[in-house]
Scaffold this active site. Structure first.
Site, short mmCIF file in Angstrom:
data_model
loop_
_atom_site.label_atom_id
_atom_site.label_comp_id
_atom_site.label_asym_id
_atom_site.label_seq_id
_atom_site.Cartn_x
_atom_site.Cartn_y
_atom_site.Cartn_z
N GLY A 46 -19.58 -53.01 10.52
CA GLY A 46 -20.59 -52.85 11.55
C GLY A 46 -20.13 -53.53 12.83
O GLY A 46 -19.25 -54.41 12.79
N GLN A 51 -20.93 -57.57 20.96
CA GLN A 51 -19.64 -58.05 20.46
C GLN A 51 -18.46 -57.54 21.28
O GLN A 51 -17.36 -58.09 21.20
CB GLN A 51 -19.44 -57.64 18.99
CG GLN A 51 -20.32 -58.39 18.02
CD GLN A 51 -20.04 -57.96 16.59
OE1 GLN A 51 -20.53 -56.95 16.14
NE2 GLN A 51 -19.23 -58.73 15.89
N LEU A 96 -16.99 -59.80 12.49
CA LEU A 96 -15.74 -59.60 13.22
C LEU A 96 -15.59 -60.63 14.34
O LEU A 96 -14.48 -60.90 14.79
CB LEU A 96 -15.68 -58.18 13.80
CG LEU A 96 -15.54 -57.06 12.76
CD1 LEU A 96 -15.71 -55.70 13.42
CD2 LEU A 96 -14.19 -57.14 12.05
N HIS A 137 -27.82 -57.64 10.10
CA HIS A 137 -26.80 -58.43 10.80
C HIS A 137 -26.57 -57.91 12.22
O HIS A 137 -26.52 -58.69 13.19
CB HIS A 137 -25.50 -58.38 9.97
CG HIS A 137 -24.33 -59.08 10.56
ND1 HIS A 137 -23.80 -60.23 10.03
CD2 HIS A 137 -23.57 -58.79 11.65
CE1 HIS A 137 -22.78 -60.62 10.78
NE2 HIS A 137 -22.61 -59.76 11.77
N GLU A 138 -26.47 -56.59 12.35
CA GLU A 138 -26.19 -56.00 13.69
C GLU A 138 -27.40 -56.14 14.61
O GLU A 138 -27.25 -56.41 15.80
CB GLU A 138 -25.79 -54.53 13.57
CG GLU A 138 -24.56 -54.24 12.73
CD GLU A 138 -23.39 -55.15 12.95
OE1 GLU A 138 -23.19 -55.61 14.09
OE2 GLU A 138 -22.67 -55.44 11.98
N HIS A 141 -27.50 -59.44 16.11
CA HIS A 141 -26.59 -59.57 17.25
C HIS A 141 -27.30 -59.20 18.56
O HIS A 141 -27.03 -59.79 19.61
CB HIS A 141 -25.37 -58.65 17.09
CG HIS A 141 -24.23 -59.25 16.33
ND1 HIS A 141 -23.60 -60.42 16.72
CD2 HIS A 141 -23.57 -58.83 15.21
CE1 HIS A 141 -22.61 -60.69 15.86
NE2 HIS A 141 -22.58 -59.75 14.94
#
Ligand code: NI
Length: 169
Positions: A46, A51, A96, A137-138, A141
Site C-alpha cells: 500500500g 508518502q 515503506l 494503515h493508508e 497516513h
C-alpha cells in the site's frame, strides 16, 4: 514509468493531515500512475499520497486475497472513509516510510471503505486480513499518523529474523 521518492519517517510532511481531492483531472491521474509504479517497484502492499510528498487524500492498496487463478490488483481510493469495521487482528505491520522496522498493531479483521475512483465516482469496497490492515494503515497516513505511533511495541531484531520479511505499506 515514473517513480517518486518515498519520504521516510524523519520528514515532517508525513505527520501532516492531507486535504480532500476535489479535481479528478489528468494531474491526479499522473499522481496515481506514478504512485502505482512506485509501490510496485518498492514491493509494498500500500502507498498513500503523503508518502510521496503530496498532501492529498489518495491511497493505493494491493488486494492480495485472490484465488490461485486471479492476479493481485491495485485498488485506488480517493477521499476514502471507513464506514464499517468488525473483528480484530493483532499482527506485525510495516511501512515503506519506515523501512526494515515492524511493530505489533491491532486492527479490525474486516473493514468496508467508501471512496471515489480516479474519475470521482463513489464506490464501496470491503477488505479482510492484510487488506483490511492496509486500508486502515493508508487512511491513517492521510491523517498524518504513522503506524509506529499505534504500535503496542516494535519487533526486536530476533523476532524479525524468526518471522522473515513482512509486508510494507
Ligand atoms: Ni505506510
Amino acid at each position: 514509468m515514473a517513480l517518486r521518492n518515498i519520504l521516510t519517517k524523519e520528514q515532517p510532511l508525513l505527520y501532516k493531515k492531507s486535504r480532500a481531492v476535489t479535481d479528478f483531472n489528468p494531474r491526479l491521474h499522473q499522481l496515481l500512475d506514478d504512485m502505482r509504479d512506485t509501490l510496485l517497484e518498492a514491493n509494498g502492499v500500500g502507498l498513500a499520497a503523503p508518502q510521496v510528498g503530496v498532501l492529498r487524500r489518495a491511497v493505493l492498496v494491493i488486494e492480495t486475497n485472490v484465488t490461485e487463478d486471479e492476479d493481485e490488483y491495485v485498488i485506488e481510493l480517493i477521499n476514502p472513509e471507513i464506514i464499517e469495521s468488525s473483528g480484530e487482528q493483532d499482527g506485525a505491520e510495516g511501512c515503506l516510510s519506515v523501512p526494515g522496522e515492524y511493530g505489533l498493531v491491532k486492527r479490525p479483521m474486516t473493514v468496508k471503505v467508501r471512496a471515489q475512483d480516479r474519475y470521482g465516482k463513489t464506490f464501496e469496497v470491503e477488505g479482510t486480513g492484510l487488506t483490511a490492515r492496509c486500508f486502515c494503515h493508508e487512511i491513517d497516513h492521510l491523517e498524518g499518523v504513522v503506524f509506529t505511533a499505534k504500535a503496542e511495541r516494535m519487533l526486536t531484531e530476533e523476532e524479525l529474523q524468526g518471522a522473515g520479511a513482512g509486508e510494507e505499506e
